[in-house]
Design an enzyme around this catalytic site. Structure first.
Site, PDB file in Angstrom:
ATOM      1  N   ASP A   1      37.665  40.786  28.614  1.00 25.30           N
ATOM      2  CA  ASP A   1      37.744  40.419  30.030  1.00 25.30           C
ATOM      3  C   ASP A   1      36.692  41.210  30.830  1.00 25.30           C
ATOM      4  O   ASP A   1      36.431  42.372  30.526  1.00 25.30           O
ATOM      5  CB  ASP A   1      39.158  40.759  30.532  1.00 25.30           C
ATOM      6  CG  ASP A   1      39.517  40.010  31.799  1.00 25.30           C
ATOM      7  OD1 ASP A   1      38.859  39.010  32.108  1.00 25.30           O
ATOM      8  OD2 ASP A   1      40.495  40.432  32.466  1.00 25.30           O
ATOM      9  N   HIS A   2      36.132  40.588  31.841  1.00 28.48           N
ATOM     10  CA  HIS A   2      35.191  41.237  32.768  1.00 28.48           C
ATOM     11  C   HIS A   2      34.087  42.041  32.091  1.00 28.48           C
ATOM     12  O   HIS A   2      33.963  43.253  32.287  1.00 28.48           O
ATOM     13  CB  HIS A   2      35.939  42.149  33.752  1.00 28.48           C
ATOM     14  CG  HIS A   2      36.720  41.378  34.760  1.00 28.48           C
ATOM     15  ND1 HIS A   2      36.130  40.727  35.819  1.00 28.48           N
ATOM     16  CD2 HIS A   2      38.041  41.112  34.845  1.00 28.48           C
ATOM     17  CE1 HIS A   2      37.063  40.110  36.519  1.00 28.48           C
ATOM     18  NE2 HIS A   2      38.235  40.311  35.951  1.00 28.48           N
TER      19      HIS A   2
ATOM     20  N   ASP B   1      31.121  38.516  33.451  1.00 29.23           N
ATOM     21  CA  ASP B   1      31.290  38.758  34.878  1.00 29.23           C
ATOM     22  C   ASP B   1      29.901  38.943  35.483  1.00 29.23           C
ATOM     23  O   ASP B   1      29.245  39.960  35.271  1.00 29.23           O
ATOM     24  CB  ASP B   1      32.152  40.019  35.062  1.00 29.23           C
ATOM     25  CG  ASP B   1      32.496  40.297  36.512  1.00 29.23           C
ATOM     26  OD1 ASP B   1      31.713  39.903  37.393  1.00 29.23           O
ATOM     27  OD2 ASP B   1      33.542  40.924  36.760  1.00 29.23           O
TER      28      ASP B   1
ATOM     29  N   GLU C   1      33.093  33.620  35.941  1.00 27.27           N
ATOM     30  CA  GLU C   1      33.587  33.366  37.291  1.00 27.27           C
ATOM     31  C   GLU C   1      32.439  32.808  38.115  1.00 27.27           C
ATOM     32  O   GLU C   1      31.271  33.146  37.888  1.00 27.27           O
ATOM     33  CB  GLU C   1      34.165  34.638  37.919  1.00 27.27           C
ATOM     34  CG  GLU C   1      33.133  35.660  38.315  1.00 27.27           C
ATOM     35  CD  GLU C   1      33.737  36.899  38.970  1.00 27.27           C
ATOM     36  OE1 GLU C   1      34.832  36.843  39.521  1.00 27.27           O
ATOM     37  OE2 GLU C   1      33.071  37.937  38.904  1.00 27.27           O
TER      38      GLU C   1
ATOM     39  N   GLY D   1      44.710  43.380  42.294  1.00 30.47           N
ATOM     40  CA  GLY D   1      45.459  44.508  42.846  1.00 30.47           C
ATOM     41  C   GLY D   1      45.519  44.563  44.365  1.00 30.47           C
ATOM     42  O   GLY D   1      45.260  45.598  44.972  1.00 30.47           O
TER      43      GLY D   1
ATOM     44  N   HIS E   1      42.740  34.985  37.841  1.00 28.49           N
ATOM     45  CA  HIS E   1      42.644  36.454  37.870  1.00 28.49           C
ATOM     46  C   HIS E   1      43.376  36.934  39.117  1.00 28.49           C
ATOM     47  O   HIS E   1      43.490  36.209  40.103  1.00 28.49           O
ATOM     48  CB  HIS E   1      41.181  36.897  37.971  1.00 28.49           C
ATOM     49  CG  HIS E   1      40.408  36.719  36.707  1.00 28.49           C
ATOM     50  ND1 HIS E   1      39.921  37.778  35.983  1.00 28.49           N
ATOM     51  CD2 HIS E   1      40.051  35.597  36.035  1.00 28.49           C
ATOM     52  CE1 HIS E   1      39.282  37.323  34.928  1.00 28.49           C
ATOM     53  NE2 HIS E   1      39.333  36.004  34.928  1.00 28.49           N
TER      54      HIS E   1
ATOM     55  N   ASN F   1      45.844  35.518  33.697  1.00 27.98           N
ATOM     56  CA  ASN F   1      45.730  36.908  33.263  1.00 27.98           C
ATOM     57  C   ASN F   1      46.905  37.741  33.748  1.00 27.98           C
ATOM     58  O   ASN F   1      47.362  37.582  34.881  1.00 27.98           O
ATOM     59  CB  ASN F   1      44.415  37.502  33.759  1.00 27.98           C
ATOM     60  CG  ASN F   1      43.209  36.890  33.058  1.00 27.98           C
ATOM     61  OD1 ASN F   1      43.364  36.111  32.124  1.00 27.98           O
ATOM     62  ND2 ASN F   1      42.024  37.240  33.505  1.00 27.98           N
TER      63      ASN F   1
HETATM   64 ZN   LIG Z   1      40.108  39.734  36.465  1.00 27.87          ZN
END
Ligand SMILES: [Zn+2]
Length: 286
Positions: A85-86, A107, A138, A184, A214, A236
């Site tokens: 991921d990322h 990313d 993305e 977050g 995400h 995710n």
């Molecule tokens: Zn993410």
């Protein structure tokens, strides 16, 4: 790899979700407890799953740890794939393509120039395709941060008019749109999602290029269902499924032996994952 991408494990897992209208979890893990918990939850719920790590893991644990995850995942009794991921740095993408990943997320948020970003992603897709590895990317930029990722200050929303051209030009197999979702965020931030934008992105792409969600912490169950109804097929999961596990470690540390901490910790972690599998609709699909 013949018959790519259909022969790819992440492709098969995500496209079964496309076919049946559910979502599969991309479970972000940091250690062996996370790996074991995801596999146990998947086997117990008869659910497919994607185990994912950040480049942090690639460096902290090293490539043999990816091989460990892949060996367990690929020998499970349900379909499980391994995903990076990322992946921000080009050097990490190069390293990832030598590891046992089924898929990686490139990313491109460090590129201010869109054309430059497209060229870079396209070059990674070409190299990944040769190795039979699927690529997620993305379009736009998502705000926020997760444990192990740098903080992104400002979102750049995905323009539904651009998605088809982006997919065609880069050749990516999975698309992570930016529609107000963030990593977050504060509680309730999912209410700020631009669902009409997501709908338009889904309509522009159809089911050929599945969407990836995400920024699912914090995110209500209700909004997760809205996202799935609007084409999200890989969802995710990170902090949400390990909160009780981390709380257990904090309470048990120094009191329990390491064997007990791990055995019971994995059990608690797996139960949390199983709840998400039921919510996403992947339970019983493995
Ligand atoms: Zn993410």
């Amino acid at each position: 790899m013949s018959n790519f991408p259909q022969s790819n494990r992440t492709y098969q897992i995500v496209h079964d979700a496309v076919k049946h209208g559910y979502a599969v979890g991309g479970y972000c893990v940091y250690n062996t407890d996370g790996v074991l918990a995801t596999i146990r939850a998947a086997e117990h719920s008869r659910s497919p799953a994607i185990i994912q790590v950040f480049p942090w893991t690639l460096h902290f644990h090293g490539p043999p740890f990816i091989q460990y995850i892949a060996t367990l995942a690929h020998n499970a009794s349900v379909p499980i794939s391994v995903h990076l991921d990322h992946c921000l740095k080009p050097s990490d993408a190069e390293l990832a393509l030598t590891c046992a990943f089924d898929s990686i997320m490139v990313d491109g948020s460090m590129f201010d120039d869109e054309e430059e970003g497209i060229e870079y992603i396209k070059s990674v897709v070409e190299k990944a395709t040769e190795k039979g590895i699927l690529v997620e990317a993305e379009l736009g930029r998502m705000e926020g941060s997760e444990d192990g990722l740098p903080k992104i200050e400002e979102s750049k929303l995905t323009d539904p008019m651009n998605v088809q051209g982006f997919v065609e030009r880069t050749g990516v197999h999975l698309l992570a749109p930016s529609f107000g979702n963030m990593h977050g965020g504060p509680v309730g931030v999912d209410k700020l999602w631009d669902v009409d934008r997501l709908k338009a992105i889904y309509e522009a792409l159809g089911s050929v290029t599945p969407l990836v969600l995400h920024g699912t912490y914090p995110c209500s169950d209700e909004m997760l269902k809205v996202a799935i109804a609007n084409g999200m097929r890989k969802v995710n999961q990170n902090r949400r499924v390990r909160l009780k596990y981390m709380d257990f470690l904090a309470r048990g540390s120094g009191k329990l032996e390491l064997t007990k901490l791990q055995e019971e910790g994995v059990e608690i972690y797996a139960q949390e994952i199983e709840e998400i599998m039921a919510l996403l609709g992947s339970k019983g699909r493995g």
